[in-house]
Design an enzyme around this catalytic site. Structure first.
Site, PDB file in Angstrom:
ATOM      1  N   LYS A   1      -4.281   6.178   8.573  1.00 10.63           N
ATOM      2  CA  LYS A   1      -5.136   6.689   7.469  1.00 10.63           C
ATOM      3  C   LYS A   1      -5.656   7.908   7.741  1.00 10.63           C
ATOM      4  O   LYS A   1      -6.793   7.951   8.426  1.00 10.63           O
ATOM      5  CB  LYS A   1      -6.179   5.570   7.018  1.00 10.63           C
ATOM      6  CG  LYS A   1      -6.999   5.777   5.736  1.00 10.63           C
ATOM      7  CD  LYS A   1      -7.584   4.438   5.110  1.00 10.63           C
ATOM      8  CE  LYS A   1      -9.056   4.706   4.253  1.00 10.63           C
ATOM      9  NZ  LYS A   1      -8.442   5.359   3.152  1.00 10.63           N
TER      10      LYS A   1
ATOM     11  N   SER B   1     -13.242  -3.130   0.660  1.00  7.90           N
ATOM     12  CA  SER B   1     -13.697  -2.417   1.729  1.00  7.90           C
ATOM     13  C   SER B   1     -15.040  -2.087   1.994  1.00  7.90           C
ATOM     14  O   SER B   1     -15.549  -1.614   0.886  1.00  7.90           O
ATOM     15  CB  SER B   1     -12.831  -0.948   2.022  1.00  7.90           C
ATOM     16  OG  SER B   1     -11.264  -1.333   1.899  1.00  7.90           O
TER      17      SER B   1
ATOM     18  N   ARG C   1       0.818  -1.083   0.071  1.00  8.79           N
ATOM     19  CA  ARG C   1       0.046  -0.227  -0.283  1.00  8.79           C
ATOM     20  C   ARG C   1       0.899   1.242   0.020  1.00  8.79           C
ATOM     21  O   ARG C   1       1.127   1.700   1.176  1.00  8.79           O
ATOM     22  CB  ARG C   1      -0.977   0.206   1.225  1.00  8.79           C
ATOM     23  CG  ARG C   1      -1.823   1.160   1.409  1.00  8.79           C
ATOM     24  CD  ARG C   1      -2.728   1.046   2.520  1.00  8.79           C
ATOM     25  NE  ARG C   1      -3.596   2.189   2.634  1.00  8.79           N
ATOM     26  CZ  ARG C   1      -3.435   3.314   3.289  1.00  8.79           C
ATOM     27  NH1 ARG C   1      -2.117   3.358   3.984  1.00  8.79           N
ATOM     28  NH2 ARG C   1      -4.265   4.175   3.314  1.00  8.79           N
TER      29      ARG C   1
HETATM   30  C1  LIG Z   1      -7.444  -5.262   4.274  1.00  9.34           C
HETATM   31  C2  LIG Z   1      -7.933  -3.904   4.132  1.00  9.34           C
HETATM   32  N1  LIG Z   1      -9.114  -3.398   4.293  1.00  9.34           N
HETATM   33  C3  LIG Z   1      -9.428  -2.158   4.172  1.00  9.34           C
HETATM   34  C4  LIG Z   1      -8.467  -1.271   3.684  1.00  9.34           C
HETATM   35  C5  LIG Z   1      -8.839   0.172   2.974  1.00  9.34           C
HETATM   36  O1  LIG Z   1      -9.346   0.300   1.725  1.00  9.34           O
HETATM   37  P1  LIG Z   1      -9.650   1.767   1.090  1.00  9.34           P
HETATM   38  O2  LIG Z   1     -10.704   2.006   1.808  1.00  9.34           O
HETATM   39  O3  LIG Z   1      -9.679   1.694  -0.343  1.00  9.34           O
HETATM   40  O4  LIG Z   1      -8.498   2.701   1.773  1.00  9.34           O
HETATM   41  P2  LIG Z   1      -7.007   2.528   1.178  1.00  9.34           P
HETATM   42  O5  LIG Z   1      -6.132   1.654   1.922  1.00  9.34           O
HETATM   43  O6  LIG Z   1      -7.055   2.614  -0.205  1.00  9.34           O
HETATM   44  O7  LIG Z   1      -6.460   4.169   1.688  1.00  9.34           O
HETATM   45  C6  LIG Z   1      -7.276  -1.848   2.957  1.00  9.34           C
HETATM   46  N2  LIG Z   1      -6.281  -1.162   2.306  1.00  9.34           N
HETATM   47  N3  LIG Z   1      -7.245  -3.107   3.240  1.00  9.34           N
HETATM   48  C1  LIG Z   2      -5.407   1.243   5.419  1.00  7.02           C
HETATM   49  C2  LIG Z   2      -6.590   1.396   6.309  1.00  7.02           C
HETATM   50  N1  LIG Z   2      -7.815   1.230   6.071  1.00  7.02           N
HETATM   51  C3  LIG Z   2      -8.611   1.550   7.170  1.00  7.02           C
HETATM   52  C4  LIG Z   2     -10.207   1.393   6.934  1.00  7.02           C
HETATM   53  O1  LIG Z   2     -10.859   1.790   7.787  1.00  7.02           O
HETATM   54  O2  LIG Z   2     -10.543   0.976   5.983  1.00  7.02           O
HETATM   55  S1  LIG Z   2      -7.781   1.924   8.434  1.00  7.02           S
HETATM   56  C5  LIG Z   2      -6.361   1.755   7.843  1.00  7.02           C
HETATM   57  C6  LIG Z   2      -5.131   1.994   8.576  1.00  7.02           C
HETATM   58  C7  LIG Z   2      -4.681   0.914   9.420  1.00  7.02           C
HETATM   59  O3  LIG Z   2      -3.330   1.522   9.843  1.00  7.02           O
HETATM   60  P1  LIG Z   2      -3.008   0.953  11.375  1.00  7.02           P
HETATM   61  O4  LIG Z   2      -2.993  -0.554  11.657  1.00  7.02           O
HETATM   62  O5  LIG Z   2      -1.740   1.477  11.531  1.00  7.02           O
HETATM   63  O6  LIG Z   2      -4.232   1.612  12.316  1.00  7.02           O
END
Ligand SMILES: Cc1ncc(COP(=O)(O)OP(=O)(O)O)c(N)n1
Ligand SMILES: Cc1nc(C(=O)O)sc1CCOP(=O)(O)O
Ligand SMILES: [Mg+2]
Length: 220
Positions: free
Chosen positions: A147, A118, A47
């Site tokens: 995020k 998601s 990512r």
């Molecule tokens: C396993 C997993 N779950 C949720 C996310 C979040 O995807 P998204 O809402 O498209 O946000 P970004 O990661 O693209 O910023 C994820 N990456 N992985």
């Molecule tokens: C990539 C991402 N997606 C989210 C969602 O809610 O869909 S939260 C998130 C960030 C996860 O990072 P951390 O483990 O450091 O909190």
């Protein structure tokens, strides 16, 4: 669905590590990933986004190095958002959100690969199932600073709703998950936890991964 059975998918989701080049503290991303692989992550997502994210050739080169590491440890390599990159690298799958490429189209493009979607509401979960998603990512479970555009924290409520509705799609919880708070996510019905900072920023990513794995398997 791909050739992965639901049971296999659920096993793969146990400790889902996600990372890009800007999620580290002092260690290089490749070092962190290899430590996490040694510690027992079950799947990895590349990512590369946010402040300072790599672009162009540098992004592709890092993705290739990370894919090679995953291959060495027989751990699936998933690409976040970037369909073109996933196709070019022949990645094991892609993860898309509600603001990314359309899930039905992605399912067609990646017929024999993993497609994760998601979801933030039960309607989005049902749509993802209709589109043929292999798993859904539900979050943010807890507050996260990784995020910046994350939706409102929802705890485990949607996971519980999915289980109450008897929907059997594999589920991974995401957002602010640590070794201390991971078990309630599993207890609520998730098959695994998706983690960025708890592993990528850890002083010892290998030990932190092992700790998380124990918690997910109810031995923490
Ligand atoms: C396993 C997993 N779950 C949720 C996310 C979040 O995807 P998204 O809402 O498209 O946000 P970004 O990661 O693209 O910023 C994820 N990456 N992985
Ligand atoms: C990539 C991402 N997606 C989210 C969602 O809610 O869909 S939260 C998130 C960030 C996860 O990072 P951390 O483990 O450091 O909190
Ligand atoms: Mg996305």
């Amino acid at each position: 669905m791909t050739s992965y059975t639901k049971e296999r998918m659920k096993q793969l989701l146990k400790v889902y590590f996600i990372m890009g080049s800007n999620n580290n503290s002092t260690l290089a991303p490749e070092i962190i990933l290899e430590e996490a692989l040694k510690g027992g992550i079950s799947i990895f997502q590349f990512r590369e986004k946010g402040t300072g994210a790599l672009k162009g050739a540098a992004k592709i080169q890092l993705a290739k190095r990370m894919q090679e590491l995953c291959n060495q440890y027989h751990v699936p390599f998933i690409v976040n958002d970037d369909i073109e990159l996933a196709l070019a690298l022949d990645a094991d799958g892609v993860h898309i959100g509600q603001d990314d490429e359309n899930a039905i189209k992605v399912r067609q493009l990646f017929a024999n690969k993993l497609v994760g979607v998601s979801a933030h509401t039960i309607e989005e979960v049902k749509e993802a199932i209709e589109a043929g998603a292999d798993y859904i990512g539900i979050g943010p479970i807890y507050p996260t600073s990784t995020k910046k555009d994350a939706k409102e924290v929802q705890g485990t409520s949607l996971i519980e709703k999915v289980k109450e509705a008897n929907l059997t799609i594999p589920i991974v919880g995401i957002g602010g998950i640590t070794a201390e708070n991971a078990f309630p996510v599993i207890q609520a019905g998730a098959d695994g936890v998706a983690i960025i900072s708890e592993i990528s920023m850890a002083d010892n990513p290998y030990e932190q991964t092992k700790r998380l794995k124990k918690v997910v398997f109810g031995q923490g």
